[in-house]
Design an enzyme around this catalytic site. Structure first.
Site, short mmCIF file in Angstrom:
data_model
loop_
_atom_site.label_atom_id
_atom_site.label_comp_id
_atom_site.label_asym_id
_atom_site.label_seq_id
_atom_site.Cartn_x
_atom_site.Cartn_y
_atom_site.Cartn_z
N GLU A 70 0.76 -1.13 0.36
CA GLU A 70 0.04 -0.27 -0.16
C GLU A 70 0.83 1.62 0.14
O GLU A 70 1.94 1.00 0.84
CB GLU A 70 -0.86 -0.17 1.67
N HIS A 96 1.37 0.19 18.65
CA HIS A 96 -0.49 -0.48 17.29
C HIS A 96 -1.33 -1.27 19.07
O HIS A 96 -1.98 -1.75 18.79
CB HIS A 96 0.41 -1.45 16.44
N ARG A 109 -15.99 -8.03 15.63
CA ARG A 109 -15.55 -7.88 17.19
C ARG A 109 -16.11 -7.44 17.78
O ARG A 109 -16.32 -5.97 17.64
CB ARG A 109 -15.24 -9.26 17.72
C1 MV4 Z 1 -1.22 1.96 7.71
C2 MV4 Z 1 -0.09 3.44 8.14
C3 MV4 Z 1 0.09 3.99 6.65
N1 MV4 Z 1 0.11 3.73 5.81
N2 MV4 Z 1 -1.51 1.97 6.49
C4 MV4 Z 1 -0.91 0.10 11.70
C5 MV4 Z 1 -1.54 -1.11 12.15
C6 MV4 Z 1 -2.70 -1.10 11.29
N3 MV4 Z 1 -3.72 -0.98 11.81
C7 MV4 Z 1 -2.51 -0.87 10.01
N4 MV4 Z 1 -1.38 0.53 10.74
C8 MV4 Z 1 -0.51 1.66 10.26
N5 MV4 Z 1 -1.18 1.01 8.72
C9 MV4 Z 1 -0.73 2.72 5.59
N6 MV4 Z 1 -0.66 2.19 4.26
C10 MV4 Z 1 0.53 3.75 9.42
C11 MV4 Z 1 0.01 2.60 10.06
C12 MV4 Z 1 0.68 2.50 11.59
C13 MV4 Z 1 -1.27 2.91 12.59
C14 MV4 Z 1 -2.69 3.04 12.37
C15 MV4 Z 1 -3.12 3.32 13.23
C16 MV4 Z 1 -2.73 3.29 14.34
C17 MV4 Z 1 -1.86 3.46 14.60
C18 MV4 Z 1 -0.45 3.66 13.96
C19 MV4 Z 1 0.00 3.43 14.04
C20 MV4 Z 1 1.29 3.28 13.59
C21 MV4 Z 1 1.28 3.25 12.38
#
Ligand code: MV4
Length: 505
Positions: A201, A236, A293
């Site tokens: 992504e 996370h 959930r």
């Molecule tokens: C991402 C992102 C930036 N760009 N995907 C973190 C775990 C999962 N919930 C997906 N996550 C992320 N995916 C793309 N394409 C940044 C994160 C991310 C994040 C997302 C939500 C809440 C906290 C986070 C902490 C670090 C990275």
């Protein structure tokens, strides 16, 4: 069908939370417990309790056949999985249903589609729900990876199809890292999930994590219960959640809500679910994942909408139509949840199991404390160290923050280290108070958040020393027969006052 008895296939605060709604509905409850949970509160609170095995989760709370056997033996009509453990296990949902028992949650089909992040992305794209630009398929080889990275532009995120919640993710900022990144991500995914499928992504810089609560009945009716801001996360792991989101505006809420409903409809969803989005600084939003959930943070939605989500889950499982429609959903006031963990923030959040000698839980207007520990309880080492959720409602965000700080001050647990002071610092951090924060909040404010723990100039350990001294003095007096009149145990308010008045050594 009318549900008369529910087995709660979980433990801790969520087991108690589910039992509370069952009791209000006149539904009998069945608890299951492991060796380590013989003295747990959910065991005492349920109408019936059955031992299901040794302490390790794999031999107890994850032991599908044992749980289904107890459900049959106890005559339970339904099983509520809570969150974690088997709550998003499609095989369990299927086994329960095939046993003639109602699974209080979505179908195995919905769980399966949303559990595979590649199929989830494909299904969302086909349903017109915005997803992060990237691949539709599993990345087969390096060339595919390079072509995709060139098409969407660096930086990119490589993610495991069977991952989620941050597991199996790898950020690639330079082209030369891509080949090794894909190889490593595949190897980690195979090791962690038994499935090496990965996808790519576009990396969204500094996103917000905003999720929408969904309710869907078995008759095609789907509503959303607005958003939850979940950007305050550490590795996370959500730490603080709030609703409404400081980033949100009515138009964006309506648009995201419609896409959240479309996402649920695309997988024939039934029950309570959550659609997670990433939102960038320009308010572009992208489907991230669906949680099939009830979530840890559901109480903040309950406080601002007035809806009991567990009761709605049970009614949906019985086949009832939703008794509320979208026009009934109004947000009133502001709610914040702080997760209280038995961890030591001064020691890299190492778990801090052990005996609870004293506990004072906050109370008062707008204060909800969903916990499960009590004085004398031994917090086990086997499970997630979440010991309670402090959920606060205020007429506005400012009042909610102020009330949360007052409640954290009142909250007293002696015997184990907790994340309480870390949470207090978050409530005091200017980026949080201003509402201008994203998923990098904790790393961007680490100097302030992890400063040596003092409270009005009194180092934390002095407070505990004062409390233990008072406790020992009290017990000594008790032993001498000096029964202090009117003092049923330590007078918490006097102790609280003493803590403040302790002179600095
Ligand atoms: C991402 C992102 C930036 N760009 N995907 C973190 C775990 C999962 N919930 C997906 N996550 C992320 N995916 C793309 N394409 C940044 C994160 C991310 C994040 C997302 C939500 C809440 C906290 C986070 C902490 C670090 C990275």
């Amino acid at each position: 069908m009318k549900i008369k008895k529910i087995l709660i296939a979980n433990r801790g605060e969520i087991a108690i939370r589910v039992i509370r709604s069952c009791r209000e509905l006149g539904i009998s409850t069945v608890a299951v417990f492991s060796d380590a949970d013989r003295t747990a509160l959910h065991v005492r609170y349920a109408d019936e309790a059955y031992h299901i095995g040794p302490s390790p989760s794999a031999e107890s709370y994850l032991a599908m056949d044992k749980i289904i056997e107890v459900a049959k033996r106890s005559g339970a009509d339904a099983i509520h999985p809570g969150y974690g453990f088997l709550s998003e296990n499609a095989g369990f949902s299927e086994k329960v249903t095939k046993s003639g028992i109602l699974f209080i949650g979505p179908s195995a089909h919905s769980i399966h589609i949303m559990g595979d992040k590649i199929s989830a992305r494909q299904t969302m794209t086909d349903a017109g729900v915005p997803v992060v630009p990237g691949t539709r398929e599993n990345i087969i080889d390096d060339n595919t990876g390079k072509e995709i990275a060139n098409r969407i532009g660096l930086p990119v995120m490589i993610k495991a199809a069977a991952g989620g919640g941050g597991k199996g993710m790898r950020l690639i900022r330079r082209g030369k890292e891509l080949t090794e990144g894909i190889r490593a991500a595949k190897s980690e995914a195979l090791e962690a999930f038994g499935d090496e499928s990965v996808y790519i992504e576009k990396y969204i810089e500094s996103p917000h994590h905003i999720e929408f609560q969904i309710l869907a009945d078995k008759h095609g009716n789907i509503i959303h219960l607005c958003e939850r801001e979940c950007s305050v996360q550490r590795r996370h792991q959500k730490v603080v959640e709030e609703t409404p989101s400081p980033l949100m505006n009515p138009d964006l809420r309506e648009e995201m809500g419609k896409h959240a409903i479309a996402a649920a409809r695309a997988v024939d969803y039934e029950g309570a679910g959550t659609i997670e989005f990433l939102v960038d600084d320009h308010l572009n939003y992208y489907f991230l994942e669906m949680n099939t959930r009830l979530q840890v943070e559901h109480p903040i939605t309950e406080l601002v909408t007035g809806i009991d989500l567990v009761k709605e889950q049970i009614k949906i499982a019985e086949g009832q139509k939703l008794s509320i429609d979208q026009s009934d959903i109004q947000q009133r006031g502001h709610a914040i949840e702080c997760r209280i963990y038995a961890e030591d923030p001064d020691n890299n959040f190492m778990p801090s199991p052990g005996k609870v000698y004293k506990i004072t839980e906050p109370m008062g207007t707008g204060v909800r404390c969903d916990g499960y520990i009590y004085e004398g309880y031994e917090i086990p080492i086997y499970y997630d160290p979440l010991i309670s959720k402090l959920i606060i409602w205020g007429s506005n965000r400012e009042e909610a923050i102020s009330r949360m700080k007052r409640s954290l001050e009142e909250y007293y647990i002696l015997g184990v280290k907790t994340s309480k002071n870390f949470l207090m610092r978050i409530m005091e951090a200017s980026d949080f108070v201003s509402g201008k924060y994203d998923t990098h909040f904790i790393e961007n404010n680490s100097d302030f958040l992890f400063a040596p723990c003092t409270e009005a100039g009194i180092p934390g350990n002095i407070e505990e020393l004062a409390a233990v001294t008072a406790l020992l003095e009290y017990n000594a007096n008790l032993n001498k027969g000096n029964n202090i009149p009117g003092n049923n145990g330590l007078n918490r308010w006097k102790e609280f006052g003493r803590k403040k008045s302790v002179t600095r050594l």
